[in-house]
Design a protein around this motif. Structure first.
Motif, PDB file in Angstrom:
ATOM      1  N   LYS A 179       0.848  -1.206   0.000  1.00 42.19           N
ATOM      2  CA  LYS A 179       0.000   0.000   0.000  1.00 42.19           C
ATOM      3  C   LYS A 179       0.877   1.247   0.000  1.00 42.19           C
ATOM      4  N   ASP A 180       1.920   1.223   0.833  1.00 41.99           N
ATOM      5  CA  ASP A 180       2.828   2.374   0.910  1.00 41.99           C
ATOM      6  C   ASP A 180       3.496   2.625  -0.430  1.00 41.99           C
ATOM      7  N   LYS A 181       3.874   1.513  -1.086  1.00 39.66           N
ATOM      8  CA  LYS A 181       4.529   1.652  -2.400  1.00 39.66           C
ATOM      9  C   LYS A 181       3.588   2.301  -3.404  1.00 39.66           C
ATOM     10  N   LEU A 182       2.338   1.846  -3.391  1.00 40.33           N
ATOM     11  CA  LEU A 182       1.356   2.417  -4.322  1.00 40.33           C
ATOM     12  C   LEU A 182       1.118   3.891  -4.027  1.00 40.33           C
ATOM     13  N   LYS A 183       1.050   4.209  -2.739  1.00 38.90           N
ATOM     14  CA  LYS A 183       0.857   5.611  -2.343  1.00 38.90           C
ATOM     15  C   LYS A 183       2.017   6.450  -2.849  1.00 38.90           C
ATOM     16  N   GLY A 184       3.234   5.926  -2.664  1.00 38.95           N
ATOM     17  CA  GLY A 184       4.439   6.630  -3.098  1.00 38.95           C
ATOM     18  C   GLY A 184       4.427   6.852  -4.606  1.00 38.95           C
ATOM     19  N   ALA A 185       4.015   5.806  -5.343  1.00 42.77           N
ATOM     20  CA  ALA A 185       3.990   5.904  -6.810  1.00 42.77           C
ATOM     21  C   ALA A 185       2.958   6.940  -7.239  1.00 42.77           C
ATOM     22  N   ARG A 186       1.819   6.944  -6.555  1.00 45.03           N
ATOM     23  CA  ARG A 186       0.760   7.907  -6.915  1.00 45.03           C
ATOM     24  C   ARG A 186       1.245   9.333  -6.633  1.00 45.03           C
ATOM     25  N   PHE A 187       1.906   9.500  -5.489  1.00 47.19           N
ATOM     26  CA  PHE A 187       2.423  10.832  -5.149  1.00 47.19           C
ATOM     27  C   PHE A 187       3.400  11.307  -6.212  1.00 47.19           C
ATOM     28  N   ARG A 188       4.330  10.436  -6.591  1.00 47.94           N
ATOM     29  CA  ARG A 188       5.343  10.839  -7.582  1.00 47.94           C
ATOM     30  C   ARG A 188       4.702  11.186  -8.923  1.00 47.94           C
ATOM     31  N   TYR A 189       3.666  10.419  -9.282  1.00 53.96           N
ATOM     32  CA  TYR A 189       2.971  10.695 -10.549  1.00 53.96           C
ATOM     33  C   TYR A 189       2.301  12.075 -10.482  1.00 53.96           C
ATOM     34  N   LEU A 190       1.557  12.331  -9.411  1.00 52.51           N
ATOM     35  CA  LEU A 190       0.844  13.615  -9.284  1.00 52.51           C
ATOM     36  C   LEU A 190       1.825  14.778  -9.241  1.00 52.51           C
TER      37      LEU A 190
ATOM     38  N   TYR B 212       4.229  19.679 -12.065  1.00 50.08           N
ATOM     39  CA  TYR B 212       5.326  20.461 -12.658  1.00 50.08           C
ATOM     40  C   TYR B 212       5.209  20.598 -14.171  1.00 50.08           C
ATOM     41  N   SER B 213       4.445  19.687 -14.780  1.00 50.62           N
ATOM     42  CA  SER B 213       4.377  19.762 -16.241  1.00 50.62           C
ATOM     43  C   SER B 213       3.050  20.338 -16.735  1.00 50.62           C
ATOM     44  N   SER B 214       2.226  20.858 -15.818  1.00 50.55           N
ATOM     45  CA  SER B 214       0.955  21.480 -16.231  1.00 50.55           C
ATOM     46  C   SER B 214       0.937  22.934 -15.791  1.00 50.55           C
ATOM     47  N   SER B 215      -0.002  23.672 -16.404  1.00 52.14           N
ATOM     48  CA  SER B 215      -0.188  25.049 -15.950  1.00 52.14           C
ATOM     49  C   SER B 215      -1.043  25.014 -14.690  1.00 52.14           C
TER      50      SER B 215
ATOM     51  N   LEU C  51      10.510  32.663 -17.269  1.00 56.95           N
ATOM     52  CA  LEU C  51      11.089  32.026 -16.071  1.00 56.95           C
ATOM     53  C   LEU C  51      10.832  30.524 -16.157  1.00 56.95           C
ATOM     54  N   GLU C  52      11.913  29.779 -16.096  1.00 58.16           N
ATOM     55  CA  GLU C  52      11.743  28.320 -16.194  1.00 58.16           C
ATOM     56  C   GLU C  52      12.528  27.628 -15.086  1.00 58.16           C
ATOM     57  N   LEU C  53      11.882  26.634 -14.525  1.00 61.16           N
ATOM     58  CA  LEU C  53      12.570  25.788 -13.533  1.00 61.16           C
ATOM     59  C   LEU C  53      12.305  24.334 -13.899  1.00 61.16           C
ATOM     60  N   LYS C  54      13.274  23.501 -13.579  1.00 63.85           N
ATOM     61  CA  LYS C  54      13.079  22.078 -13.874  1.00 63.85           C
ATOM     62  C   LYS C  54      12.137  21.470 -12.833  1.00 63.85           C
ATOM     63  N   PRO C  55      11.447  20.407 -13.202  1.00 65.82           N
ATOM     64  CA  PRO C  55      10.578  19.778 -12.194  1.00 65.82           C
ATOM     65  C   PRO C  55      11.398  19.192 -11.049  1.00 65.82           C
ATOM     66  N   CYS C  56      10.793  19.148  -9.915  1.00 65.18           N
ATOM     67  CA  CYS C  56      11.474  18.505  -8.776  1.00 65.18           C
ATOM     68  C   CYS C  56      10.969  17.067  -8.711  1.00 65.18           C
ATOM     69  N   ILE C  57      11.860  16.141  -8.994  1.00 65.44           N
ATOM     70  CA  ILE C  57      11.453  14.728  -9.023  1.00 65.44           C
ATOM     71  C   ILE C  57      11.862  14.079  -7.705  1.00 65.44           C
ATOM     72  N   TYR C  58      10.908  13.470  -7.058  1.00 65.99           N
ATOM     73  CA  TYR C  58      11.217  12.759  -5.808  1.00 65.99           C
ATOM     74  C   TYR C  58      11.617  11.334  -6.146  1.00 65.99           C
ATOM     75  N   LYS C  59      12.699  10.916  -5.520  1.00 66.57           N
ATOM     76  CA  LYS C  59      13.220   9.581  -5.833  1.00 66.57           C
ATOM     77  C   LYS C  59      12.344   8.500  -5.207  1.00 66.57           C
ATOM     78  N   LYS C  60      12.338   7.349  -5.892  1.00 67.47           N
ATOM     79  CA  LYS C  60      11.629   6.185  -5.372  1.00 67.47           C
ATOM     80  C   LYS C  60      12.380   5.685  -4.145  1.00 67.47           C
ATOM     81  N   ARG C  61      11.683   5.405  -3.060  1.00 68.90           N
ATOM     82  CA  ARG C  61      12.375   4.910  -1.864  1.00 68.90           C
ATOM     83  C   ARG C  61      12.035   3.467  -1.600  1.00 68.90           C
TER      84      ARG C  61
END
Ligand SMILES: C[S@@+](CC[C@H](N)C(=O)[O-])C[C@H]1O[C@@H](n2cnc3c(N)ncnc32)[C@H](O)[C@@H]1O
Length: 333
Positions: free
Chosen positions: A112-123, A128-131, A323-333
């Motif tokens: 469950k934690d893994k799925l939550k983590g994956a969903r968080f990273r996706y969102l 970062y890639s939407s207006s 003004l441009e910034l790169k997305p902040c990607i959270y690493k898989k833990r």
């Protein structure tokens, strides 16, 4: 065997004789193997019945502890959520304790934690890639997705040795302490999350904006267009919240609502910048003078700017740098 008559006696003797013959042959085989005289092992003697197997000492009276083995725990813990009816409290305690690492319950939890983590990273990536308009529409339709994002973010923050918002709180505390009825300090927290800043200073007028309100401190909406009056704010805070692809509209909004001379504080993840100085310098065109760029805290950069110019009238005429910034990607833990 009870021997009733002579015929039966004869049969019984012959049976015993046969058994002995088999045993003798077996011993012969054991001793004559490869022509060598071999010491007959105790096991072999027991096997052919010439030696009695020593009685194993009787098991000690068992406590509840040895009853619990991994398999049993697996079997008993699959479905129950509380103590089974016939289980003593102490046994239940032990089962729960042993349960710890490798029972199906904890496996499910880990999944469950893994799925939550994956969903968080996706969102987070979508963010970062939407207006900000797209993000607002999406989260309005899917409030549970915002909750998942927010909880995921809160989970990430717990793992950071330094929390950027705590740094900002510490930095502006001396100013906010001076706030009073006659000279109120007004703050706008852009992308406030759960409005920790406002909660830390309940006596100060702090406007907290986020796409979705997770508590009563938060005003829901796109921070690119707030309801604040022009030139009404003393401090504008962007703590890790420059997220949409239209981030210049956030800076423009900060310029609109800040008083001239007002302070804009930005905390961001260092790795989002191609060049921190270029970014900071380009804010001059947005009416902000760079006061400080602090990179002493690992992973993050803290920037202070002073509003020197109101760009609302000139913004449309003047070409503002992108003004441009790169997305902040959270690493898989
Ligand atoms: C990484 S979190 C940081 C939260 C908080 N500032 C902190 O430091 O704990 C960024 C927050 O900015 C919000 N945000 C991003 N874009 C926004 C927008 N256009 N309008 C309002 N909030 C926005 C997100 O919803 C999110 O809660």
């Amino acid at each position: 065997m009870k021997v009733k008559n002579k015929k039966n006696v004869a049969k019984a003797i012959s049976a015993i004789g046969k058994t002995h013959k088999i045993k003798r042959n077996k011993i012969k085989r054991l001793t004559e193997k490869k022509g060598k005289k071999k010491k007959i092992s105790k096991k072999a003697l027991i096997e052919v019945g010439l030696k009695n197997e020593k009685q194993k000492p009787k098991a000690k009276v068992q406590t509840t502890q040895p009853i619990i083995n991994d398999n049993l725990i697996k079997l008993t813990n699959i479905s129950y959520k509380g103590a089974p009816e016939n289980t003593t409290p102490s046994l239940y305690k032990q089962q729960k304790k042993v349960d710890g690492d490798k029972t199906p319950t904890s496996f499910i939890q880990r999944m469950k934690d893994k799925l939550k983590g994956a969903r968080f990273r996706y969102l987070n990536e979508q963010f970062y890639s939407s207006s900000s308009q797209e993000a607002l529409l999406y989260f309005k339709k899917e409030p549970s997705a915002f909750k998942a994002y927010h909880n995921g973010y809160m989970q990430q923050v717990t793992q950071w040795p330094v929390k950027p918002l705590d740094v900002i709180i510490r930095q502006i505390k001396p100013i906010l302490k001076k706030s009073n009825v006659n000279l109120p300090v007004v703050v706008a927290d852009f992308g406030c999350g759960d409005a920790k800043l406002a909660r830390a200073f309940p006596k100060v007028k702090i406007h907290s904006f986020d796409l979705v309100a997770v508590n009563q401190y938060v005003t829901a909406g796109d921070m690119a267009h707030t309801s604040l009056a022009n030139g009404s704010v003393d401090i504008a805070v962007f703590c890790l919240s420059l997220m949409g692809t239209n981030l210049q509209s956030f800076i423009k909004e900060a310029n609109r609502v800040l008083k001239t001379g007002g302070l804009m504080k930005i905390a961001e993840v260092e790795s989002r910048f191609d060049n921190i100085s270029t970014f900071a310098d380009s804010l001059a065109k947005y009416g902000f003078e760079k006061i400080k760029v602090d990179q002493t805290i690992e992973m993050f950069v803290f920037m202070d700017f002073k509003k020197t110019q109101d760009i609302s009238k000139t913004a449309l005429k003047k070409k503002l740098p992108i003004l441009e910034l790169k997305p902040c990607i959270y690493k898989k833990r």
